[in-house]
Design an enzyme around this catalytic site. Structure first.
Site, PDB file in Angstrom:
ATOM      1  N   LEU A 281     -84.847   2.889 -98.962  1.00 31.12           N
ATOM      2  CA  LEU A 281     -85.089   2.443-100.338  1.00 31.12           C
ATOM      3  C   LEU A 281     -86.133   1.324-100.397  1.00 31.12           C
ATOM      4  O   LEU A 281     -86.559   0.940-101.479  1.00 31.12           O
ATOM      5  CB  LEU A 281     -83.778   1.999-100.997  1.00 31.12           C
ATOM      6  CG  LEU A 281     -82.779   3.134-101.249  1.00 31.12           C
ATOM      7  CD1 LEU A 281     -81.460   2.586-101.791  1.00 31.12           C
ATOM      8  CD2 LEU A 281     -83.350   4.167-102.209  1.00 31.12           C
ATOM      9  N   ARG A 282     -86.536   0.793 -99.231  1.00 30.67           N
ATOM     10  CA  ARG A 282     -87.681  -0.132 -99.101  1.00 30.67           C
ATOM     11  C   ARG A 282     -87.482  -1.507 -99.735  1.00 30.67           C
ATOM     12  O   ARG A 282     -88.379  -2.326 -99.677  1.00 30.67           O
ATOM     13  CB  ARG A 282     -88.959   0.485 -99.672  1.00 30.67           C
ATOM     14  CG  ARG A 282     -89.373   1.798 -99.019  1.00 30.67           C
ATOM     15  CD  ARG A 282     -89.599   1.644 -97.535  1.00 30.67           C
ATOM     16  NE  ARG A 282     -90.217   2.838 -96.951  1.00 30.67           N
ATOM     17  CZ  ARG A 282     -89.958   3.252 -95.725  1.00 30.67           C
ATOM     18  NH1 ARG A 282     -89.106   2.597 -94.945  1.00 30.67           N
ATOM     19  NH2 ARG A 282     -90.559   4.312 -95.237  1.00 30.67           N
TER      20      ARG A 282
ATOM     21  N   ASP B 299     -82.322   2.129 -87.129  1.00 28.92           N
ATOM     22  CA  ASP B 299     -83.225   3.240 -87.455  1.00 28.92           C
ATOM     23  C   ASP B 299     -84.670   2.794 -87.640  1.00 28.92           C
ATOM     24  O   ASP B 299     -84.949   1.761 -88.235  1.00 28.92           O
ATOM     25  CB  ASP B 299     -82.783   3.969 -88.720  1.00 28.92           C
ATOM     26  CG  ASP B 299     -83.674   5.173 -88.975  1.00 28.92           C
ATOM     27  OD1 ASP B 299     -83.894   5.945 -88.032  1.00 28.92           O
ATOM     28  OD2 ASP B 299     -84.170   5.318 -90.104  1.00 28.92           O
TER      29      ASP B 299
ATOM     30  N   ASN C 110     -91.354  10.650 -88.113  1.00 27.61           N
ATOM     31  CA  ASN C 110     -90.732  10.315 -86.836  1.00 27.61           C
ATOM     32  C   ASN C 110     -89.226  10.546 -86.909  1.00 27.61           C
ATOM     33  O   ASN C 110     -88.567   9.907 -87.717  1.00 27.61           O
ATOM     34  CB  ASN C 110     -91.010   8.845 -86.495  1.00 27.61           C
ATOM     35  CG  ASN C 110     -90.553   8.496 -85.094  1.00 27.61           C
ATOM     36  OD1 ASN C 110     -90.270   9.378 -84.296  1.00 27.61           O
ATOM     37  ND2 ASN C 110     -90.449   7.207 -84.809  1.00 27.61           N
TER      38      ASN C 110
ATOM     39  N   ASP D 123     -83.783  11.486 -94.686  1.00 26.44           N
ATOM     40  CA  ASP D 123     -84.773  10.555 -94.111  1.00 26.44           C
ATOM     41  C   ASP D 123     -85.895  10.309 -95.120  1.00 26.44           C
ATOM     42  O   ASP D 123     -87.067  10.204 -94.751  1.00 26.44           O
ATOM     43  CB  ASP D 123     -85.323  11.055 -92.764  1.00 26.44           C
ATOM     44  CG  ASP D 123     -86.031   9.938 -91.990  1.00 26.44           C
ATOM     45  OD1 ASP D 123     -86.005   8.771 -92.434  1.00 26.44           O
ATOM     46  OD2 ASP D 123     -86.621  10.243 -90.929  1.00 26.44           O
TER      47      ASP D 123
ATOM     48  N   HIS E 274     -93.869   5.901 -98.768  1.00 27.88           N
ATOM     49  CA  HIS E 274     -94.984   5.025 -98.399  1.00 27.88           C
ATOM     50  C   HIS E 274     -95.996   5.049 -99.536  1.00 27.88           C
ATOM     51  O   HIS E 274     -96.330   6.126-100.041  1.00 27.88           O
ATOM     52  CB  HIS E 274     -95.657   5.492 -97.103  1.00 27.88           C
ATOM     53  CG  HIS E 274     -94.807   5.284 -95.892  1.00 27.88           C
ATOM     54  ND1 HIS E 274     -94.534   4.025 -95.384  1.00 27.88           N
ATOM     55  CD2 HIS E 274     -94.151   6.155 -95.098  1.00 27.88           C
ATOM     56  CE1 HIS E 274     -93.752   4.149 -94.318  1.00 27.88           C
ATOM     57  NE2 HIS E 274     -93.493   5.430 -94.123  1.00 27.88           N
TER      58      HIS E 274
HETATM   59 ZN   LIG Z   1     -85.206   7.285 -87.777  1.00 30.27          ZN
END
Ligand SMILES: [Zn+2]
Length: 440
Positions: free
Chosen positions: A65-66, A153, A279, A306, A310
């Protein structure tokens, strides 16, 4: 039956025993009636679910959620809105924020930001201070706040002895460690899957072994400690097979896979578009087939997005310099439906995206930590919390990046159409999405 405040009419309820044509009556935050036909009281809201599946609201084990720190890419509010539009009623926010969620203070901040949002926001705590892999975070303090999943993570815990100590500690607290499986030395300098495409494109590769050695190590540590481990975003055929054998041995392991690893391969990188940098990286056709087979046979317990927003300027750089990650919340169910529904029934798709995820994150009605909270993961039955996803398997989802609710645009599916679309989402008895439009 108490007077319904909401009636969902004309749908097919997805239950553990199969599919049943039922209207659903909700009073307050609880399902109070299931019947072939329910006449709504005049004061009740009515949602049309004709042609739709009515399942438990989806639960995402893996959402970035940044916030705090990268609000230009996403906020708790915009991410929760994207989640609701994707059929999710709960998401687990990953701790790789700035500052990271490695203290009760930051965890409380994110939980407070989530209050009143379009989906419930739970948080995962970091395993180590600053996610730096050197010293254990205050896991007990975070567990006391109700945090049940811990992960660094973005990075795996490289130090096996530290991971062992964390597992011993987590076991005592009844919480689960979730590993981003990546050996940092093997992965160093890589920007995509190491294989025929990385050679052809001249982009440094990450071998599948970088993931598999940590999966193997952690399986050994589960055997040693008896503590559970959840494997995040499994992407390689070798990892899936390791988890399959660990489960056959009876070890306490669970695993998730992301929709992009069920559909896309490293060939997508051919145009050097950094939207396909993620990733773990997109891998081969055989890896994709193994991930799908692992989901269908129960080796992989859950689909997790995931979701990694960005800002456009961050991705608009040469491939090897771009940050990894792609959006996922608003496309996960249509992608999973397209990939999985030819192989498994609707009940199993909802199990992978809701019931099993809720169990891993301990967001279910049976977990004592949920006392006083609304439970997720179903089943859709009288007395259950009214957290629901109404999905039309025939309607198209057309992916237009500019129309996504996320603050970011980095979807790998721009311009694609999937079969199946979320029509309504109900959170604690309140419609938060009606006819694919967010209400908050
Ligand atoms: Zn990860």
């Amino acid at each position: 039956m108490p007077d319904a405040t909401l009636v969902i009419r004309g749908g097919t309820v997805v239950g553990p025993e199969g599919l049943t044509r039922r209207d659903v009556a909700v009073a307050g935050a609880v399902v109070v009636g299931l019947a072939e036909s329910i006449d709504p009281p005049q004061t009740a809201s009515v949602l049309d679910a004709g042609g739709c599946l009515v399942g438990p609201g989806l639960v995402d084990l893996h959402t970035h959620l940044r916030q705090p720190g990268r609000e230009e890419a996403e906020t708790v509010e915009t991410g929760a809105r994207a989640a609701a539009l994707g059929g999710y009623t709960a998401v687990v926010a990953m701790p790789n924020t700035d500052p990271p969620i490695d203290s009760a203070g930051v965890a409380r901040e994110v939980l407070d930001l989530g209050a009143g949002c379009a989906a419930e926001v739970a948080v995962a705590g970091a395993i180590t201070v600053g996610r730096a892999g050197a010293a254990l975070a205050p896991i007990g303090e975070l567990a006391a706040l109700g945090v049940t999943l811990f992960t660094d993570d973005g990075a795996g815990v490289q130090d096996g002895a530290l991971m062992r100590r964390a597992l011993d500690y987590a076991k005592g607290l009844g919480v689960t460690l979730a590993q981003h499986c990546e050996d940092a030395c093997l992965a160093a300098g890589g920007a995509m899957h190491e294989g025929c495409w990385s050679s052809r494109l001249g982009i440094p590769g990450v071998p599948a072994a970088a993931e598999e050695v940590m999966v193997a190590r952690d399986i050994a540590l589960v055997r040693l400690t008896g503590a559970p481990v959840h494997f995040l975003h499994l992407s390689s055929a070798g990892s899936v097979e390791l988890v399959r054998r660990a489960k056959a041995e009876g070890l306490a392991v669970t695993a998730e896979a992301a929709p992009h690893h069920m559909l896309l391969t490293h060939a997508a990188v051919a145009g050097y578009d950094a939207v396909f940098k993620v990733n773990p990286p997109l891998r081969t056709d055989d890896d994709v087939a193994a991930v799908v087979a692992g989901l269908c046979d129960g080796t992989i317990d859950a689909v997790a997005t995931d979701h990694a927003p960005h800002a456009p300027e961050a991705k608009d750089v040469p491939f090897d310099q771009a940050p990894p990650g792609m959006l996922g919340l608003q496309t996960a169910l249509p992608v999973a439906w397209e990939v999985l529904s030819p192989h498994v029934g609707a009940e199993f798709v909802f199990a992978l995206m809701s019931t099993h995820s809720a169990a891993i994150a301990k967001l279910t009605a049976t977990d004592p930590r949920r006392a006083g909270h609304s439970a997720h993961g179903g089943p859709v039955e009288v007395g259950a919390a009214a957290n629901l996803c109404v999905f039309d398997p025939a309607a198209p989802t057309v992916v237009e990046p500019g129309r996504l609710a996320s603050r970011s645009r980095n979807t790998p599916y721009a311009g694609r159409t999937f079969r199946g679309a979320v029509r309504h989402t109900v959170l604690r008895g309140e419609p938060v999405v009606i006819d694919a439009v967010a209400q908050r």
